[in-house]
Write a protein that holds these residues in place. Structure first.
Motif, PDB file in Angstrom:
ATOM      1  N   VAL A 194       0.882  -1.377   0.071  1.00 29.38           N
ATOM      2  CA  VAL A 194      -0.084   0.484  -0.175  1.00 29.38           C
ATOM      3  C   VAL A 194       0.804   1.256  -0.379  1.00 29.38           C
ATOM      4  CG1 VAL A 194      -1.107   1.336   1.153  1.00 29.38           C
ATOM      5  CG2 VAL A 194      -1.920  -0.939   1.553  1.00 29.38           C
ATOM      6  N   LEU A 195       1.959   1.519   0.787  1.00 25.68           N
ATOM      7  CA  LEU A 195       2.639   2.438   0.671  1.00 25.68           C
ATOM      8  C   LEU A 195       3.347   2.006  -0.630  1.00 25.68           C
ATOM      9  CD1 LEU A 195       4.435   4.927   2.166  1.00 25.68           C
ATOM     10  CD2 LEU A 195       5.949   2.827   2.939  1.00 25.68           C
ATOM     11  N   ALA A 196       4.050   1.300  -1.271  1.00 23.44           N
ATOM     12  CA  ALA A 196       4.165   0.875  -2.321  1.00 23.44           C
ATOM     13  C   ALA A 196       3.301   2.296  -3.158  1.00 23.44           C
ATOM     14  CB  ALA A 196       5.346   0.240  -3.006  1.00 23.44           C
ATOM     15  N   GLY A 197       2.571   1.996  -3.439  1.00 28.44           N
ATOM     16  CA  GLY A 197       1.412   2.317  -4.151  1.00 28.44           C
ATOM     17  C   GLY A 197       0.859   3.864  -3.891  1.00 28.44           C
ATOM     18  N   LEU A 198       1.511   4.270  -3.271  1.00 24.95           N
ATOM     19  CA  LEU A 198       0.567   5.360  -2.855  1.00 24.95           C
ATOM     20  C   LEU A 198       1.937   6.768  -3.165  1.00 24.95           C
ATOM     21  CD1 LEU A 198      -0.758   5.515   0.686  1.00 24.95           C
ATOM     22  CD2 LEU A 198      -1.776   6.223  -1.409  1.00 24.95           C
ATOM     23  N   LEU A 199       3.338   5.677  -3.269  1.00 24.78           N
ATOM     24  CA  LEU A 199       4.281   6.812  -3.357  1.00 24.78           C
ATOM     25  C   LEU A 199       4.228   6.763  -5.148  1.00 24.78           C
ATOM     26  CD1 LEU A 199       7.373   5.177  -1.415  1.00 24.78           C
ATOM     27  CD2 LEU A 199       6.476   7.461  -1.434  1.00 24.78           C
ATOM     28  N   LEU A 200       3.594   5.958  -5.770  1.00 21.37           N
ATOM     29  CA  LEU A 200       4.078   5.587  -7.229  1.00 21.37           C
ATOM     30  C   LEU A 200       3.003   6.461  -7.962  1.00 21.37           C
ATOM     31  CD1 LEU A 200       3.800   1.905  -7.861  1.00 21.37           C
ATOM     32  CD2 LEU A 200       6.200   3.179  -8.670  1.00 21.37           C
ATOM     33  N   LEU A 201       1.559   6.367  -7.340  1.00 17.50           N
ATOM     34  CA  LEU A 201       0.957   7.590  -7.662  1.00 17.50           C
ATOM     35  C   LEU A 201       0.651   9.470  -7.517  1.00 17.50           C
ATOM     36  CD1 LEU A 201      -2.349   6.185  -5.230  1.00 17.50           C
ATOM     37  CD2 LEU A 201      -1.908   6.448  -8.215  1.00 17.50           C
ATOM     38  N   PHE A 202       2.257   9.419  -6.422  1.00 12.66           N
ATOM     39  CA  PHE A 202       2.319  10.523  -6.285  1.00 12.66           C
ATOM     40  C   PHE A 202       3.699  11.144  -6.481  1.00 12.66           C
ATOM     41  CE2 PHE A 202      -0.941  10.082  -2.540  1.00 12.66           C
ATOM     42  CZ  PHE A 202      -2.130  11.231  -3.318  1.00 12.66           C
ATOM     43  N   CYS A 203       4.731  10.348  -7.084  1.00 16.49           N
ATOM     44  CA  CYS A 203       6.099  10.793  -7.480  1.00 16.49           C
ATOM     45  C   CYS A 203       5.525  10.114  -9.062  1.00 16.49           C
ATOM     46  CB  CYS A 203       7.199   9.683  -6.773  1.00 16.49           C
ATOM     47  SG  CYS A 203       7.012   9.962  -4.698  1.00 16.49           S
ATOM     48  N   VAL A 204       5.525   9.556  -9.870  1.00 17.38           N
ATOM     49  CA  VAL A 204       5.628   9.415 -10.975  1.00 17.38           C
ATOM     50  C   VAL A 204       5.307  10.254 -12.076  1.00 17.38           C
ATOM     51  CG1 VAL A 204       5.355   7.559 -12.995  1.00 17.38           C
ATOM     52  CG2 VAL A 204       6.079   6.456 -10.917  1.00 17.38           C
ATOM     53  N   PRO A 205       5.756  11.221 -12.908  1.00 20.35           N
ATOM     54  CA  PRO A 205       5.426  11.935 -13.545  1.00 20.35           C
ATOM     55  C   PRO A 205       4.601  11.393 -13.772  1.00 20.35           C
ATOM     56  CG  PRO A 205       7.886  11.984 -13.463  1.00 20.35           C
ATOM     57  CD  PRO A 205       7.260  10.608 -13.132  1.00 20.35           C
ATOM     58  N   GLN A 206       3.300  12.266 -14.451  1.00 24.46           N
ATOM     59  CA  GLN A 206       1.936  11.818 -14.848  1.00 24.46           C
ATOM     60  C   GLN A 206       1.770  11.918 -16.100  1.00 24.46           C
ATOM     61  OE1 GLN A 206      -1.072  14.663 -13.986  1.00 24.46           O
ATOM     62  NE2 GLN A 206      -2.726  13.463 -14.743  1.00 24.46           N
ATOM     63  N   ARG A 207       3.054  12.411 -17.243  1.00 26.60           N
ATOM     64  CA  ARG A 207       3.216  12.339 -18.000  1.00 26.60           C
ATOM     65  C   ARG A 207       4.126  11.248 -19.380  1.00 26.60           C
ATOM     66  NH1 ARG A 207       6.567  16.044 -16.121  1.00 26.60           N
ATOM     67  NH2 ARG A 207       8.858  16.102 -16.775  1.00 26.60           N
ATOM     68  N   LEU A 208       4.547  10.427 -18.099  1.00 26.55           N
ATOM     69  CA  LEU A 208       4.927   9.451 -18.461  1.00 26.55           C
ATOM     70  C   LEU A 208       3.991   8.236 -18.901  1.00 26.55           C
ATOM     71  CD1 LEU A 208       8.202   8.072 -18.337  1.00 26.55           C
ATOM     72  CD2 LEU A 208       7.217   7.075 -16.574  1.00 26.55           C
ATOM     73  N   ARG A 209       4.513   7.974 -19.910  1.00 33.16           N
ATOM     74  CA  ARG A 209       3.937   6.604 -20.664  1.00 33.16           C
ATOM     75  C   ARG A 209       4.780   4.660 -21.155  1.00 33.16           C
ATOM     76  NH1 ARG A 209       3.099   6.381 -25.510  1.00 33.16           N
ATOM     77  NH2 ARG A 209       4.095   8.982 -26.184  1.00 33.16           N
ATOM     78  N   ALA A 210       3.790   4.205 -21.168  1.00 31.65           N
ATOM     79  CA  ALA A 210       4.666   2.954 -20.975  1.00 31.65           C
ATOM     80  C   ALA A 210       5.807   2.860 -22.635  1.00 31.65           C
ATOM     81  CB  ALA A 210       3.852   2.045 -21.722  1.00 31.65           C
ATOM     82  N   GLU A 211       4.883   3.265 -23.912  1.00 24.08           N
ATOM     83  CA  GLU A 211       5.185   3.737 -25.205  1.00 24.08           C
ATOM     84  C   GLU A 211       5.451   5.345 -26.072  1.00 24.08           C
ATOM     85  OE1 GLU A 211       6.270  -0.460 -27.790  1.00 24.08           O
ATOM     86  OE2 GLU A 211       3.902   0.012 -26.933  1.00 24.08           O
TER      87      GLU A 211
END
Length: 410
Positions: A194-211
């Motif tokens: 759960v902690l890791a999931g929250l960090l991913l939600l708030f720390c990963v740039p929103q503009r990052l895409r997979a491809e």
């Protein structure tokens, strides 16, 4: 005056591929994803390690326990095809974060279960979250290293393998820290996820895409009718069946059927994870520059032989360690290169769908693996010769023949 790299990044479009991001931004993201992938692996381990104790508490018979140990993969199988669409619609940040919260919530529910229904819901929720996470995670890995797909995915499986190696001992240590309560490791793993999931939600740039998106229109469905992809999917189904049969019930088999101690069984299981580490990157490096299809076919036959030898004769702690290590090398090599083959034989616009189908067939095989393992080995694990041949050797040899024959026909 030329703008700085930071300024360019800040003024980038709303969506950016991994290759266009500043490495100072990308490296922390990859480290966070890797840490989350460790919890992803541990969430799969906690139930197999605690299965003997869970059976007693929840009053499960051997076949029901085997089914519960592997049923979470059904959630992955059901959602893997739409997962590619979800990743594209949600964006990488939301897909990674929300999926981590879902599979960690499933782990928490499994640990709190008082009966088989709650346990079933928790395991299916774990699988549902992991399906979306797997698509998002591997799509960004493939996009980062287009010329070294097998090697890059091998590196990811090495992380998973490391979690497999240390995971059983971590679970046993957590159980001891929780005064012998088998539920405590579930709570710890779930809260960490759960902690890791929250960090991913708030720390990963929103503009990052997979491809990267391409200007061309998506191609039709003719690529699915090629000879190569069905062969790859058949190989993936066999690998999922056999891998998760081992992961779900090897420790129970070793303790109940072969009378190894919990520490001996968990250490042998951990060596399976080391095999994933040793097999993923080196085999990927070789097959990235040689004949991947033929290489996977040969590796399939060798993996089936190693698995059959593991279960044919009575286990000694040393033989359990060595054979689990070899089996893990084969599993890791096949897994990563099946991903690479699926990506290489699908048009770019359909890449996430091709990988989604791969995950579906892989986890359809995995979802019933625990049940079929007990069916093949017997409720008391005394039919190990039959199980070794029917459950491991024959499926891998058939998949090997399909891969090698497909290569000769193309």
């Amino acid at each position: 005056m030329q703008r700085s790299q930071t300024e360019s990044l800040e003024e980038a479009p709303a969506a950016a591929s991994p290759a266009t991001l500043n490495m100072l931004v990308l490296i922390p993201i990859l480290l966070l994803m890797a840490a989350t992938y460790v919890f992803y692996g541990w969430d799969r381990l906690v139930m197999p390690v605690e299965l003997v104790e869970m059976r007693k508490t929840l009053n499960l018979d051997q076949r029901s326990a085997g089914l519960m140990a592997s049923i979470f993969t059904l959630g992955i199988a059901v959602l893997s095809i739409p997962a590619g669409i979800l990743v594209a619609r949600l964006g990488l940040r939301m897909a990674l974060g929300l999926s981590t919260l879902v599979f960690s919530g499933g782990t928490l529910l499994s640990g709190a279960a008082k009966g088989i229904l709650a346990l079933l819901i928790g395991r299916l929720a774990t699988g549902a979250g992991e399906s979306v996470f797997s698509i998002a995670f591997f799509m960004i890995i493939v996009a980062l290293f287009p010329r070294w797909r097998g090697t890059a995915i091998g590196g990811a499986t090495a992380i998973f393998g490391l979690s497999m190696f240390v995971g059983p001992r971590v679970v046993l240590a957590l159980q001891a820290a929780g005064s012998g309560d088998w539920r405590f490791p579930f709570r710890f793993m779930g809260c960490g996820g759960v902690l890791a999931g929250l960090l991913l939600l708030f720390c990963v740039p929103q503009r990052l895409r997979a491809e990267e998106k391409t200007a061309s229109r998506p191609q039709g469905w003719g690529w699915l009718r090629s000879r190569t992809l069905p062969a790859v999917y058949a190989m993936a189904a066999v690998n999922g069946l056999c891998c998760y049969a081992y992961m779900s019930l090897f420790q129970t088999y070793a303790r109940v059927g072969q009378h190894l101690t919990p520490a001996e069984a968990s250490f042998a299981f951990g060596c399976f994870g080391i095999g994933n580490i040793l097999g993923g990157v080196p085999i990927g490096l070789v097959l990235d520059r040689t004949d991947r299809l033929r290489g996977v076919g040969i590796l399939s036959a060798l993996t089936g032989i190693a698995a059959a030898v593991l279960f044919l004769w009575p286990l000694h702690p040393t033989s359990a360690i060595v054979l689990s290590l070899i089996f893990g090398i084969g599993i890791g090599g096949i897994y990563g290169n099946c991903y690479a083959l699926a990506r290489e034989n699908a048009p770019e616009a359909r890449a996430s769908l091709a990988i989604g189908i791969l995950l579906t067939v892989y986890y359809l095989g995995a979802s019933s693996s625990g049940y079929f393992f007990v069916l093949a080995m017997g409720d008391d694990f005394t039919a190990n010769v039959r199980g070794a041949l029917v459950m491991f050797l024959v499926p891998y040899l058939i998949a090997s023949a399909i891969m090698l024959t497909t290569r000769r026909q193309t």
